[in-house]
Design an enzyme around this catalytic site. Structure first.
Site, PDB file in Angstrom:
ATOM      1  N   ASN A   1       0.811  -1.238   0.000  1.00 28.19           N
ATOM      2  CA  ASN A   1       0.000   0.000   0.000  1.00 28.19           C
ATOM      3  C   ASN A   1       0.836   1.277   0.000  1.00 28.19           C
ATOM      4  O   ASN A   1       0.414   2.311  -0.503  1.00 28.19           O
ATOM      5  CB  ASN A   1      -1.043  -0.008   1.126  1.00 28.19           C
ATOM      6  CG  ASN A   1      -0.440  -0.111   2.504  1.00 28.19           C
ATOM      7  OD1 ASN A   1       0.723  -0.460   2.666  1.00 28.19           O
ATOM      8  ND2 ASN A   1      -1.243   0.179   3.514  1.00 28.19           N
TER       9      ASN A   1
ATOM     10  N   LYS B   1      12.197  -8.124   1.953  1.00 28.07           N
ATOM     11  CA  LYS B   1      11.259  -8.881   1.122  1.00 28.07           C
ATOM     12  C   LYS B   1      10.070  -7.951   0.884  1.00 28.07           C
ATOM     13  O   LYS B   1       9.214  -7.793   1.748  1.00 28.07           O
ATOM     14  CB  LYS B   1      10.799 -10.148   1.865  1.00 28.07           C
ATOM     15  CG  LYS B   1      10.420 -11.311   1.009  1.00 28.07           C
ATOM     16  CD  LYS B   1       9.114 -11.290   0.286  1.00 28.07           C
ATOM     17  CE  LYS B   1       7.793 -11.141   0.919  1.00 28.07           C
ATOM     18  NZ  LYS B   1       6.739 -10.772  -0.062  1.00 28.07           N
TER      19      LYS B   1
ATOM     20  N   GLY C   1       2.240  -5.124   7.979  1.00 30.69           N
ATOM     21  CA  GLY C   1       1.256  -5.948   7.276  1.00 30.69           C
ATOM     22  C   GLY C   1       0.139  -6.340   8.219  1.00 30.69           C
ATOM     23  O   GLY C   1      -0.087  -5.680   9.243  1.00 30.69           O
TER      24      GLY C   1
ATOM     25  N   GLU D   1       4.267  -3.526  12.696  1.00 24.52           N
ATOM     26  CA  GLU D   1       3.223  -2.528  12.390  1.00 24.52           C
ATOM     27  C   GLU D   1       2.075  -3.298  11.775  1.00 24.52           C
ATOM     28  O   GLU D   1       2.120  -3.639  10.589  1.00 24.52           O
ATOM     29  CB  GLU D   1       3.757  -1.473  11.419  1.00 24.52           C
ATOM     30  CG  GLU D   1       4.894  -0.637  11.956  1.00 24.52           C
ATOM     31  CD  GLU D   1       4.524   0.185  13.171  1.00 24.52           C
ATOM     32  OE1 GLU D   1       3.321   0.319  13.493  1.00 24.52           O
ATOM     33  OE2 GLU D   1       5.454   0.673  13.828  1.00 24.52           O
ATOM     34  N   LEU D   2       1.059  -3.592  12.568  1.00 31.66           N
ATOM     35  CA  LEU D   2       0.008  -4.515  12.123  1.00 31.66           C
ATOM     36  C   LEU D   2      -1.298  -3.773  11.827  1.00 31.66           C
ATOM     37  O   LEU D   2      -1.302  -2.551  11.681  1.00 31.66           O
ATOM     38  CB  LEU D   2      -0.154  -5.620  13.175  1.00 31.66           C
ATOM     39  CG  LEU D   2       1.169  -6.323  13.559  1.00 31.66           C
ATOM     40  CD1 LEU D   2       0.949  -7.372  14.633  1.00 31.66           C
ATOM     41  CD2 LEU D   2       1.869  -6.918  12.353  1.00 31.66           C
TER      42      LEU D   2
ATOM     43  N   CYS E   1      -3.489   1.394   6.891  1.00 36.67           N
ATOM     44  CA  CYS E   1      -3.763   0.802   8.218  1.00 36.67           C
ATOM     45  C   CYS E   1      -4.361   1.830   9.168  1.00 36.67           C
ATOM     46  O   CYS E   1      -4.953   1.454  10.181  1.00 36.67           O
ATOM     47  CB  CYS E   1      -2.477   0.280   8.844  1.00 36.67           C
ATOM     48  SG  CYS E   1      -1.723  -0.967   7.851  1.00 36.67           S
TER      49      CYS E   1
ATOM     50  N   GLU F   1     -10.724  -4.618   8.870  1.00 39.08           N
ATOM     51  CA  GLU F   1     -10.199  -3.470   8.118  1.00 39.08           C
ATOM     52  C   GLU F   1     -10.867  -3.471   6.749  1.00 39.08           C
ATOM     53  O   GLU F   1     -10.782  -4.464   6.021  1.00 39.08           O
ATOM     54  CB  GLU F   1      -8.694  -3.636   7.919  1.00 39.08           C
ATOM     55  CG  GLU F   1      -7.865  -3.012   9.006  1.00 39.08           C
ATOM     56  CD  GLU F   1      -6.382  -3.073   8.690  1.00 39.08           C
ATOM     57  OE1 GLU F   1      -5.882  -4.166   8.385  1.00 39.08           O
ATOM     58  OE2 GLU F   1      -5.731  -2.027   8.755  1.00 39.08           O
TER      59      GLU F   1
HETATM   60  C1  SIN Z   1       0.121   2.038   6.594  1.00 39.01           C
HETATM   61  O1  SIN Z   1      -0.988   2.059   6.136  1.00 39.01           O
HETATM   62  O2  SIN Z   1       0.664   0.956   6.909  1.00 39.01           O
HETATM   63  C2  SIN Z   1       0.943   3.275   6.825  1.00 39.01           C
HETATM   64  C3  SIN Z   1       0.212   4.520   6.667  1.00 39.01           C
HETATM   65  C4  SIN Z   1       1.040   5.754   6.979  1.00 39.01           C
HETATM   66  O3  SIN Z   1       2.263   5.717   7.110  1.00 39.01           O
HETATM   67  O4  SIN Z   1       0.409   6.778   7.108  1.00 39.01           O
END
Ligand code: SIN
Length: 478
Positions: free
Chosen positions: A152, A175, A229, A251-252, A285, A380
Site C-alpha cells: 500500500n 522482502k 502488514g 506494524e500490524l 492501516c 479493516e
Molecule cells: C500504513 O498504512 O501501513 C501506513 C500509513 C502511513 O504511514 O500513514
C-alpha cells in the site's frame, strides 16, 4: 539512471539476481503486465545472508557521520528522481499520481530524518551506585535485519525501516510485496548510487513469501525482524522469530474509530474524514474504519459528507483529476464488496454510491446504521467505503471505540477542551488525531498498541528499534 526496465531483478550483494523463475508485475488499473522480476530462491537468500553478515562487520565500524552522509545522498537522489518514482509507483500500485508524489516525499522524509538521527545514538553515564565505579551505556547496532513490507505504501514503508537500520549500522534484507517490487528495486539502486555498501540493502522478491522467509527467520544471523502488514501474518512471523529470540517491530492492522462529537465543526470533521478515509482509496492501516457521529449532528454530517464524496473521481491514477485509483487486486475488491453486502443484509443503509469502472475499481460508498453485528465493524475495510454509526454519549462511544483487539490510530473532532483531554487520555490507541485527519509524519512515532503491533517507526524511537544498549560497569583501582 534507468530505475526499472521490463526485466527487473532481485538484488543480492549489489548485483541483479539471475534466475530462471520470474514474477510478473501488473498494473492494477488495467491488469497489463509492466515488468518481470527475477525470483529470489533459497540460494539467493543464503547468499544475501552471508553478504549481510560480512557487511555488518564493515558497517558497524563506519563512523555515524559517514553513514549520515550516505543517507543524505540517498535522500537527495530520491528527490531528484521523484517524478519517475511516482509514475512507477502509480503504475504498479494504482494510487493517483499526486498521492504517489506525496508518498515519494514522505519516504524521502524518513531518510532525511534518520540521516540527522544517525549522529544522535547517544549512550548515558549513570550516576554510580558506589565509589570507584563508572557505569555507562553505549548503543550498538543490533545486527542483520530482515524487513517485510506491504504494497500500500511501496516506498515509505521501506525507507522508514531501511533508513534507521542504516543509521544504526545494520545491514538490511528486504522482502517487498510481490505486488509492488519495482519501487523497492528502484530504491535499492538509488541507495547503491548514494554509497550504501553492496550488502547494506538487498532486495529478495518472491511469490512464495513463506518459503523465502522461514529459513531467514530460522537463522541466528538475522537479529531483527521489522514487518508492516496484517495482524494475522504478524502473529505467524512472531512465532517463527521466537526460536532465535529476535527483536521485532510489528506494524500490524488497525480498526480506527473516527468520532465526531456534537461540539465539532462539521465541515472540518468532513474534511478530516476525507483524508483519513480516502487517502490511497482507503487502503491504509490508519484509515478511518468506524465513523461514530453524535446523533445531534448525524444528519448534517451525513449530508456534508455526501456532498464531498460526490466530487471524488475514480479512475486510472495516471489520468489527471483522478482522486481514487483501483484497489490492488480482485481479492481486495471481493472482500470490500462482501463487507458492504454483509452490512446491508444486517440492516445498514447505503446512503451514497458513486461510480467506478470495471476491473479493480470500487465506487466510493457511504453506509449508515452500521453496528457491531456486522463484519465491516470488526475488519479493516481497505476500500473507499465509509461506515457511519450514530452515538449519544461520550462514555459509551469511547467504550465502543476501544472495544476491539486493534489499537493503531484513532481520530476525534470536538471543540470542548475538557472533552478533548478526557477522550485523548481514554482512547487505547498508539496515535490519536484530534481535529486532524492526517497524522503520519517522519518526525512522529508511528505504531500501535494491543494487536496493532510492537515498537514505533519514525521519530527518535525509530532509531532505537535497531540499537542495543550495552551497559559497561568499570571498577577503578584506588
Ligand atoms: C500504513 O498504512 O501501513 C501506513 C500509513 C502511513 O504511514 O500513514
Amino acid at each position: 539512471m534507468t530505475l526499472i526496465t521490463e526485466q527487473a531483478h532481485s538484488w543480492v550483494n549489489g548485483n541483479p539476481w539471475q534466475s530462471q523463475r520470474q514474477l510478473t508485475v501488473h498494473n492494477p488499473a488495467n491488469d497489463v503486465p509492466i515488468a518481470t522480476v527475477s525470483i529470489a530462491d533459497h540460494e539467493a537468500a543464503e547468499q544475501a545472508l552471508n553478504a549481510a553478515q560480512a557487511c555488518f562487520d564493515i558497517l558497524k565500524q563506519r563512523p555515524a557521520q559517514q553513514r549520515a552522509e550516505v543517507l543524505l545522498r540517498w535522500y537527495h537522489l530520491i528527490l531528484d528522481h521523484q517524478a519517475a518514482l511516482a509514475e512507477l509507483m502509480t503504475t504498479e500500485q494504482g494510487k493517483p499520481l499526486s498521492e504517489a508524489l506525496a508518498e515519494v516525499r514522505y519516504a524521502a522524509g524518513f531518510v532525511q530524518w534518520f540521516a540527522e538521527e544517525a549522529r544522535r545514538a547517544y549512550g548515558e553515564v549513570i550516576p554510580s551506585h558506589s565509589a570507584g565505579h563508572q557505569l555507562i551505556t553505549v548503543k550498538q547496532p543490533i545486527g542483520v535485519v530482515l524487513g517485510i513490507t506491504p504494497w500500500n505504501f511501496p516506498l515509505a514503508m521501506i525507507t522508514r525501516k531501511v533508513a534507521p537500520a542504516y543509521a544504526a549500522g545494520c545491514p538490511f534484507i528486504l522482502k517487498p510485496s510481490e505486488e509492488t517490487p519495482l519501487s523497492a528495486i528502484a530504491l535499492a539502486k538509488l541507495a547503491l548510487e548514494a554509497g550504501f555498501e553492496s550488502a547494506a540493502f538487498q532486495v529478495l522478491v518472491s511469490d512464495d513469501a513463506a518459503a523465502l522467509v522461514a529459513p531467514l527467520l530460522a537463522s541466528p544471523v538475522v537479529r531483527k525482524l521489522t514487518f508492516t502488514g496484517s495482524t494475522a501474518v504478524g502473529k505467524k512471523l512472531l512465532a517463527l522469530s521466537a526460536d532465535t529470540v529476535k527483536r521485532t517491530s510489528m506494524e500490524l492492522g488497525g480498526n480506527a474509530p473516527f468520532i465526531v462529537f456534537s461540539s465539532a465543526d462539521v465541515h472540518e470533521a468532513v474534511a478530516g474524514l476525507m483524508i483519513a478515509k480516502f487517502r490511497n482509496g482507503g487502503q491504509t492501516c490508519v484509515a478511518a474504519n468506524r465513523v461514530f457521529v453524535h446523533q445531534d449532528i448525524h444528519e448534517a454530517f451525513t449530508d456534508a459528507l455526501i456532498e464531498a464524496v460526490e466530487k471524488l473521481r475514480v479512475g486510472d491514477g495516471l489520468e489527471a483529476n483522478t482522486d481514487i485509483g483501483p484497489l490492488i487486486n480482485a481479492k481486495a475488491k471481493d472482500k470490500a464488496e462482501y463487507l458492504v453486502e454483509d452490512a446491508l443484509s444486517k440492516g445498514a443503509q447505503r446512503v451514497f454510491q458513486g461510480t467506478a469502472g470495471a476491473g479493480h475499481f470500487m465506487a466510493p460508498t457511504i453506509l449508515r446504521g452500521v453496528s457491531e453485528k456486522m463484519d465491516i465493524y470488526h475488519q479493516e475495510i481497505f476500500a473507499p467505503v465509509v461506515s457511519i454509526i450514530a452515538f449519544s454519549d461520550e462514555s459509551s462511544v469511547v467504550r465502543q471505540a476501544n472495544d476491539v483487539k486493534e489499537g493503531l490510530a484513532a481520530y476525534f473532532y470536538s471543540q470542548d477542551v475538557s472533552q478533548i483531554h478526557r477522550v485523548s487520555m481514554a482512547l487505547e490507541y498508539g496515535m490519536v488525531g484530534i481535529n486532524e485527519g492526517a497524522i503520519s509524519n517522519p518526525v512522529a512515532p508511528f505504531g500501535g498498541v494491543k494487536q496493532s503491533g510492537l515498537g514505533r517507526e519514525g521519530a527518535k524511537e525509530g532509531l532505537q528499534e535497531f540499537l542495543e544498549s550495552k551497559y559497561l560497569c568499570q571498577k577503578f583501582s584506588s
